[in-house]
Design a protein around this motif. Structure first.
Motif, PDB file in Angstrom:
ATOM      1  N   GLN A   1       0.847  -1.185   0.000  1.00 32.98           N
ATOM      2  CA  GLN A   1       0.000   0.000   0.000  1.00 32.98           C
ATOM      3  C   GLN A   1       0.886   1.239   0.000  1.00 32.98           C
ATOM      4  O   GLN A   1       1.993   1.237   0.547  1.00 32.98           O
ATOM      5  CB  GLN A   1      -0.915   0.011   1.230  1.00 32.98           C
ATOM      6  CG  GLN A   1      -1.887  -1.143   1.272  1.00 32.98           C
ATOM      7  CD  GLN A   1      -2.870  -1.121   0.119  1.00 32.98           C
ATOM      8  OE1 GLN A   1      -3.276  -0.053  -0.338  1.00 32.98           O
ATOM      9  NE2 GLN A   1      -3.244  -2.294  -0.367  1.00 32.98           N
TER      10      GLN A   1
ATOM     11  N   CYS B   1       2.521   4.511   1.238  1.00 35.62           N
ATOM     12  CA  CYS B   1       2.745   5.069   2.578  1.00 35.62           C
ATOM     13  C   CYS B   1       2.690   6.589   2.484  1.00 35.62           C
ATOM     14  O   CYS B   1       3.716   7.250   2.320  1.00 35.62           O
ATOM     15  CB  CYS B   1       4.084   4.604   3.133  1.00 35.62           C
ATOM     16  SG  CYS B   1       4.234   2.815   3.292  1.00 35.62           S
ATOM     17  N   CYS B   2       1.518   7.155   2.535  1.00 37.53           N
ATOM     18  CA  CYS B   2       1.321   8.586   2.355  1.00 37.53           C
ATOM     19  C   CYS B   2       0.719   9.186   3.623  1.00 37.53           C
ATOM     20  O   CYS B   2      -0.361   8.784   4.046  1.00 37.53           O
ATOM     21  CB  CYS B   2       0.403   8.867   1.159  1.00 37.53           C
ATOM     22  SG  CYS B   2       1.051   8.247  -0.405  1.00 37.53           S
ATOM     23  N   ASP B   3       1.441  10.120   4.216  1.00 32.81           N
ATOM     24  CA  ASP B   3       0.968  10.816   5.409  1.00 32.81           C
ATOM     25  C   ASP B   3       0.743  12.280   5.044  1.00 32.81           C
ATOM     26  O   ASP B   3       1.703  13.040   4.893  1.00 32.81           O
ATOM     27  CB  ASP B   3       1.992  10.698   6.534  1.00 32.81           C
ATOM     28  CG  ASP B   3       1.549  11.418   7.791  1.00 32.81           C
ATOM     29  OD1 ASP B   3       0.376  11.824   7.853  1.00 32.81           O
ATOM     30  OD2 ASP B   3       2.380  11.566   8.709  1.00 32.81           O
TER      31      ASP B   3
ATOM     32  N   ASN C   1       6.567   5.330  -3.119  1.00 29.16           N
ATOM     33  CA  ASN C   1       6.701   5.669  -1.701  1.00 29.16           C
ATOM     34  C   ASN C   1       7.986   6.446  -1.442  1.00 29.16           C
ATOM     35  O   ASN C   1       8.016   7.400  -0.655  1.00 29.16           O
ATOM     36  CB  ASN C   1       6.678   4.402  -0.856  1.00 29.16           C
ATOM     37  CG  ASN C   1       5.282   3.830  -0.716  1.00 29.16           C
ATOM     38  OD1 ASN C   1       4.292   4.522  -0.938  1.00 29.16           O
ATOM     39  ND2 ASN C   1       5.182   2.562  -0.365  1.00 29.16           N
TER      40      ASN C   1
ATOM     41  N   ARG D   1       8.216  10.304  -0.057  1.00 25.59           N
ATOM     42  CA  ARG D   1       8.994  10.716   1.102  1.00 25.59           C
ATOM     43  C   ARG D   1      10.043  11.768   0.717  1.00 25.59           C
ATOM     44  O   ARG D   1      10.310  12.706   1.468  1.00 25.59           O
ATOM     45  CB  ARG D   1       9.662   9.502   1.731  1.00 25.59           C
ATOM     46  CG  ARG D   1      10.388   9.835   3.020  1.00 25.59           C
ATOM     47  CD  ARG D   1       9.442  10.445   4.047  1.00 25.59           C
ATOM     48  NE  ARG D   1      10.152  10.842   5.223  1.00 25.59           N
ATOM     49  CZ  ARG D   1      10.415  10.045   6.252  1.00 25.59           C
ATOM     50  NH1 ARG D   1       9.997   8.794   6.218  1.00 25.59           N
ATOM     51  NH2 ARG D   1      11.072  10.467   7.297  1.00 25.59           N
TER      52      ARG D   1
ATOM     53  N   SER E   1       7.425   3.582  11.330  1.00 23.98           N
ATOM     54  CA  SER E   1       6.100   3.315  10.755  1.00 23.98           C
ATOM     55  C   SER E   1       6.165   3.003   9.275  1.00 23.98           C
ATOM     56  O   SER E   1       5.186   2.587   8.687  1.00 23.98           O
ATOM     57  CB  SER E   1       5.189   4.522  10.978  1.00 23.98           C
ATOM     58  OG  SER E   1       5.729   5.660  10.346  1.00 23.98           O
ATOM     59  N   ILE E   2       7.346   3.191   8.633  1.00 21.86           N
ATOM     60  CA  ILE E   2       7.494   2.913   7.215  1.00 21.86           C
ATOM     61  C   ILE E   2       8.082   1.508   7.057  1.00 21.86           C
ATOM     62  O   ILE E   2       8.769   0.990   7.936  1.00 21.86           O
ATOM     63  CB  ILE E   2       8.426   3.964   6.572  1.00 21.86           C
ATOM     64  CG1 ILE E   2       7.955   5.356   6.949  1.00 21.86           C
ATOM     65  CG2 ILE E   2       8.461   3.808   5.070  1.00 21.86           C
ATOM     66  CD1 ILE E   2       6.580   5.702   6.476  1.00 21.86           C
ATOM     67  N   GLU E   3       7.837   0.886   5.898  1.00 16.89           N
ATOM     68  CA  GLU E   3       8.359  -0.443   5.653  1.00 16.89           C
ATOM     69  C   GLU E   3       9.858  -0.447   5.801  1.00 16.89           C
ATOM     70  O   GLU E   3      10.565   0.402   5.291  1.00 16.89           O
ATOM     71  CB  GLU E   3       7.986  -0.868   4.228  1.00 16.89           C
ATOM     72  CG  GLU E   3       6.496  -0.970   3.981  1.00 16.89           C
ATOM     73  CD  GLU E   3       6.217  -1.324   2.531  1.00 16.89           C
ATOM     74  OE1 GLU E   3       6.999  -2.087   1.954  1.00 16.89           O
ATOM     75  OE2 GLU E   3       5.229  -0.816   1.996  1.00 16.89           O
TER      76      GLU E   3
ATOM     77  N   LYS F   1      11.867  -0.555   2.608  1.00 23.50           N
ATOM     78  CA  LYS F   1      11.842   0.675   1.854  1.00 23.50           C
ATOM     79  C   LYS F   1      12.936   1.653   2.319  1.00 23.50           C
ATOM     80  O   LYS F   1      13.297   2.569   1.602  1.00 23.50           O
ATOM     81  CB  LYS F   1      10.485   1.314   2.005  1.00 23.50           C
ATOM     82  CG  LYS F   1      10.180   2.392   1.005  1.00 23.50           C
ATOM     83  CD  LYS F   1       8.725   2.603   0.841  1.00 23.50           C
ATOM     84  CE  LYS F   1       7.965   3.224   1.967  1.00 23.50           C
ATOM     85  NZ  LYS F   1       8.357   3.308   3.277  1.00 23.50           N
TER      86      LYS F   1
END
Length: 496
Positions: free
Chosen positions: A56, A58-60, A170, A174, A488-490, A493
């Motif tokens: 998925q 990873c967008c904050d 992702n 970032r 909180s990020i993979e 990654k």
């Protein structure tokens, strides 16, 4: 190996084909059953492949706001274009503080708000990268000379390459986020420098008015002594010239305040504000502990542009891996006909004799090389920025300390003695003029050094990447915040 597509075919008997009486119903039922089985088979394959790997994005959307919050003690907000908003808690009537100016700028500066929109664009790219390609359905209608045929194309390439595309997106998201945080720090630095310019210009204007009053009082004293016959008229000319020069300097300082106010208003985005911006008096800045090695370590730990460069290397590395598989094409074929005995499968392959995406691989590898050099260049620039800002702050702080503690008190005492002596007729006007000039120059230099300290501190905090609190900086705490945020990020990654 990357599978690029899958084909499922189902042929049906044309309705125009002659059939025996009573045989059409069972044959059509068998046809519908075969087609249903084919569709179910393709659906199961899709579900299995997608279920095995379903990354998925990873967008904050609050990433930039939260990062700038702890770095500058101010948070940006999204506002509609063309509007000027005063953030909650900001009161302009009691004077504009430095923190309030930074808060207003992060909300109203149109150039910064335009860059913030890039985060939404990167969010869209990340979401798009996570989407699966739509299957295609091809049909041939039955005619007198050809059977009806239904073909379903299932793009397996979309499923197998989806994790890699999401990882690239992702990383790009970032990178964009970190760069926007750096843009916010740059804006905060510019606002703080402009605020210092306005504050010192305002105080210099007040000093110019004070100098004018001093010159006028001296001119009155010379006029009185002239009337008493103690001095000649020629000696009063110098006092009159000094008074006129002080009056001209007052006008120049008023213009300097207007220019500094216009620059600050442009940066904070309040160009249509009717009331003037009144800064608080500039005070002697509290200089933190200037351990150059410690500050460089902290800067390398939390500078957003350095983190953005690392994410750029990670994204380029992932694109380089992906480029080595883009030339492959493999189709799995499932042929389903009305006769169950004729059902079979196969495979269609592109033979990579000529095109193996050689040019794309070379380009992707050089993009990785360029990203690494850009990262190293930012590393070197960070070290230079910190060292330069530390030395500037040290020099300004030392000069300010000498002026405030040694020079200013002595000149104040000398000015009082000379003015009393001149009023009593025991001191020459030249000595009074010299003492007054030295006193006013010392006051002006003190203001200049206070502004220089404020500017150097703003540059240092921008160079380090966060607000420096009194008593030094805690690198372990900064690293803990960074590690907690990255947790909180993979994990995959984070490794380029």
């Amino acid at each position: 190996m990357t599978i690029v597509g899958a084909v499922v075919e189902a042929e049906v008997l044309p309705t125009a084909t002659p059939t025996r009486k009573g045989s059409q119903g069972p044959r059509m039922a068998l046809l519908r059953q075969s087609t249903t089985n084919a569709l179910l088979t393709v659906s199961v394959v899709m579900i299995v492949v997608v279920g095995c790997q379903s990354p998925q994005p990873c967008c904050d959307p609050q990433f930039v706001s939260s990062e700038l919050g702890w770095r500058t003690h101010a948070q940006p907000e999204r506002v509609c274009p063309g509007r000027e908003v005063i953030p909650a808690g900001v009161v302009l009537e009691d004077g504009l503080s430095e923190d309030e100016a930074v808060q207003i700028s992060l909300v109203n500066n149109s150039a910064f708000q335009a860059t913030i929109a890039q985060l939404g664009m990167a969010h869209g790219d990340a979401v798009q990268a996570s989407l699966l390609a739509n299957p295609q359905f091809l049909t041939y209608f039955p005619t007198s000379s050809k059977e009806g045929q239904y073909t379903l194309f299932a793009p397996i390439e979309s499923y197998l390459l989806r994790p890699t595309r999401v990882k690239v997106a992702n990383r790009e998201y970032r990178r964009v986020g970190e760069q926007l945080v750096q843009n916010g720090l740059d804006l905060a630095r510019n606002v703080r420098v402009a605020y210092a310019d306005l504050a010192v210009a305002s105080q210099q204007a007040a000093l110019a008015n004070e100098a004018l009053q001093i010159r006028e009082s001296i001119a009155e004293l010379t006029q009185k002594r002239l009337e008493d016959g103690d001095i000649s008229e020629l000696e009063t000319i110098a006092a009159k010239v000094d008074r006129l020069n002080a009056k001209a300097a007052t006008g120049l300082q008023a213009n300097a305040v207007a220019i500094a106010e216009a620059r600050l208003a442009s940066l904070i985005g309040l160009t249509n504000l009717d009331a003037p911006l009144i800064p608080l008096p500039i005070e002697t800045p509290v200089v933190p502990t200037l351990d150059e090695t410690l500050l460089i370590s902290q800067a390398l730990a939390c500078r957003p542009d350095y983190a953005a460069a690392k994410w750029a290397v990670a994204a380029a590395s992932q694109r380089s891996r992906l480029s080595r598989w883009l030339f492959l094409r493999m189709d799995g074929v499932l042929d389903v006909r009305s006769n169950p005995g004729r059902t079979g499968g196969g495979m269609r392959l592109d033979i990579p004799i000529f095109n193996r995406n050689q040019g794309g691989v070379i380009r992707a590898d050089w993009e990785v090389n360029a990203a690494m050099h850009a990262r190293d260049a930012i590393h070197d620039q960070i070290v230079a920025d910190v060292r330069t800002a530390v030395r500037q702050l040290q020099q300004a702080s030392e000069n300010l300390q000498i002026l405030e503690q040694d020079v200013a008190p002595t000149l104040v005492e000398a000015l009082e003695i000379s003015r009393k002596g001149f009023a009593d007729g025991g001191t020459e006007y030249l000595l009074v003029l010299q003492t007054t000039t030295q006193y006013l120059d010392a006051r002006a230099r003190i203001l200049d050094q206070k502004a220089a300290c404020a500017r150097a501190l703003a540059e240092l905090e921008r160079a380090v990447g966060c607000h420096l609190e009194t008593g030094g900086v805690d690198v372990e705490q900064i690293l803990a915040v960074t590690d907690s945020e990255l947790a909180s990020i993979e994990v995959e990654k984070l490794d380029p």
